[in-house]
Design a protein around this motif. Structure first.
Motif, PDB file in Angstrom:
ATOM      1  N   LYS A  93      -9.936   9.150  -1.351  1.00  0.00           N
ATOM      2  CA  LYS A  93      -9.032   7.883  -1.876  1.00  0.00           C
ATOM      3  C   LYS A  93      -7.958   7.753  -1.181  1.00  0.00           C
ATOM      4  O   LYS A  93      -7.226   8.584  -0.718  1.00  0.00           O
ATOM      5  CB  LYS A  93      -8.713   8.502  -3.225  1.00  0.00           C
ATOM      6  N   HIS A 142       0.953  -1.387   0.049  1.00  0.00           N
ATOM      7  CA  HIS A 142       0.043  -0.031   0.084  1.00  0.00           C
ATOM      8  C   HIS A 142       0.844   1.217  -0.093  1.00  0.00           C
ATOM      9  O   HIS A 142       0.417   2.490  -0.082  1.00  0.00           O
ATOM     10  CB  HIS A 142      -1.020   0.051   1.203  1.00  0.00           C
ATOM     11  N   ASP A 157      -2.785   2.472 -10.043  1.00  0.00           N
ATOM     12  CA  ASP A 157      -3.724   1.179  -9.721  1.00  0.00           C
ATOM     13  C   ASP A 157      -4.179   0.821  -8.349  1.00  0.00           C
ATOM     14  O   ASP A 157      -4.871   0.471  -7.878  1.00  0.00           O
ATOM     15  CB  ASP A 157      -3.468  -0.012 -10.680  1.00  0.00           C
ATOM     16  N   ARG A 158      -3.066   1.555  -7.362  1.00  0.00           N
ATOM     17  CA  ARG A 158      -3.521   1.196  -5.899  1.00  0.00           C
ATOM     18  C   ARG A 158      -4.359   2.222  -5.291  1.00  0.00           C
ATOM     19  O   ARG A 158      -4.741   2.112  -4.102  1.00  0.00           O
ATOM     20  CB  ARG A 158      -2.168   1.134  -5.102  1.00  0.00           C
ATOM     21  N   ARG A 189      -2.774  -4.218  -3.247  1.00  0.00           N
ATOM     22  CA  ARG A 189      -3.230  -4.456  -4.396  1.00  0.00           C
ATOM     23  C   ARG A 189      -4.111  -5.686  -4.121  1.00  0.00           C
ATOM     24  O   ARG A 189      -3.798  -6.824  -3.443  1.00  0.00           O
ATOM     25  CB  ARG A 189      -2.222  -5.096  -5.569  1.00  0.00           C
ATOM     26  N   LYS A 202      -7.580   3.961  -4.542  1.00  0.00           N
ATOM     27  CA  LYS A 202      -9.108   3.519  -4.555  1.00  0.00           C
ATOM     28  C   LYS A 202      -9.809   4.198  -3.665  1.00  0.00           C
ATOM     29  O   LYS A 202      -9.352   4.840  -2.545  1.00  0.00           O
ATOM     30  CB  LYS A 202      -9.158   1.965  -4.180  1.00  0.00           C
ATOM     31  N   TYR A 208      -4.217   4.823  -0.938  1.00  0.00           N
ATOM     32  CA  TYR A 208      -3.311   3.818  -1.605  1.00  0.00           C
ATOM     33  C   TYR A 208      -3.604   2.661  -0.902  1.00  0.00           C
ATOM     34  O   TYR A 208      -3.493   2.716   0.275  1.00  0.00           O
ATOM     35  CB  TYR A 208      -1.927   4.110  -1.795  1.00  0.00           C
ATOM     36  N   GLN A 209      -3.939   1.493  -1.492  1.00  0.00           N
ATOM     37  CA  GLN A 209      -4.391   0.459  -0.803  1.00  0.00           C
ATOM     38  C   GLN A 209      -3.461  -0.938  -1.512  1.00  0.00           C
ATOM     39  O   GLN A 209      -3.185  -0.717  -2.676  1.00  0.00           O
ATOM     40  CB  GLN A 209      -6.066  -0.029  -1.159  1.00  0.00           C
TER      41      GLN A 209
END
Ligand SMILES: [Zn+2]
Length: 125
Positions: A28, A13, A19-20, A33, A22, A30-31
């Motif tokens: 939003k 994360h 793409d991370r 994957r 979300k 960063y998470q």
């Protein structure tokens, strides 16, 4: 959603790729994957970097947990059998799959089923 796997990388994360990122607009984050499958570390990691992060964080403890190698192992005739196949042989050729002994170089034929069975071995453990 439920069939998706999470990358097991402890720092996944923290890598700020698009793409991370979300979540709802305005909140939003960063998470880690999440995908239906991964290619690294038996399908547990999204990248070699995450795989390596895991090992750097947990590897020593994992090795100690499962048993650290403290004596050299020895390759002998009794445990030198390796499965292999002749990619040039046709699919119905009974000699397509075989064991080869790394010490004696002896070959023994295998069926395709035996070849694919990861528990099937001639090696003494
Ligand atoms: Zn990852």
């Amino acid at each position: 959603m439920s069939n998706l796997k999470l990358c097991q990388g402890p720092d996944c994360h923290t890598y700020t790729t698009k793409d991370r990122l979300k979540g709802m607009k305005g909140s939003k984050t960063y998470q880690t994957r999440r995908r239906s499958s991964f290619y690294y570390g038996n399908g547990n990691f999204c990248s070699f970097r995450c795989y390596n992060d895991w090992f750097n964080t947990y590897g020593d403890r994992a090795i100690d947990h499962f048993g650290r190698t403290t004596e050299p192992k020895h390759l002998t005739e009794d445990n030198a059998w390796q499965k292999t196949y002749d990619w040039r042989a046709s699919a119905d050729d009974s000699h397509r799959y075989f064991f080869v002994n790394g010490i004696t170089k002896e070959r023994r034929s295998l069926t395709e089923e035996q070849y694919r069975d990861s528990n099937y071995t001639l090696n003494e453990r």
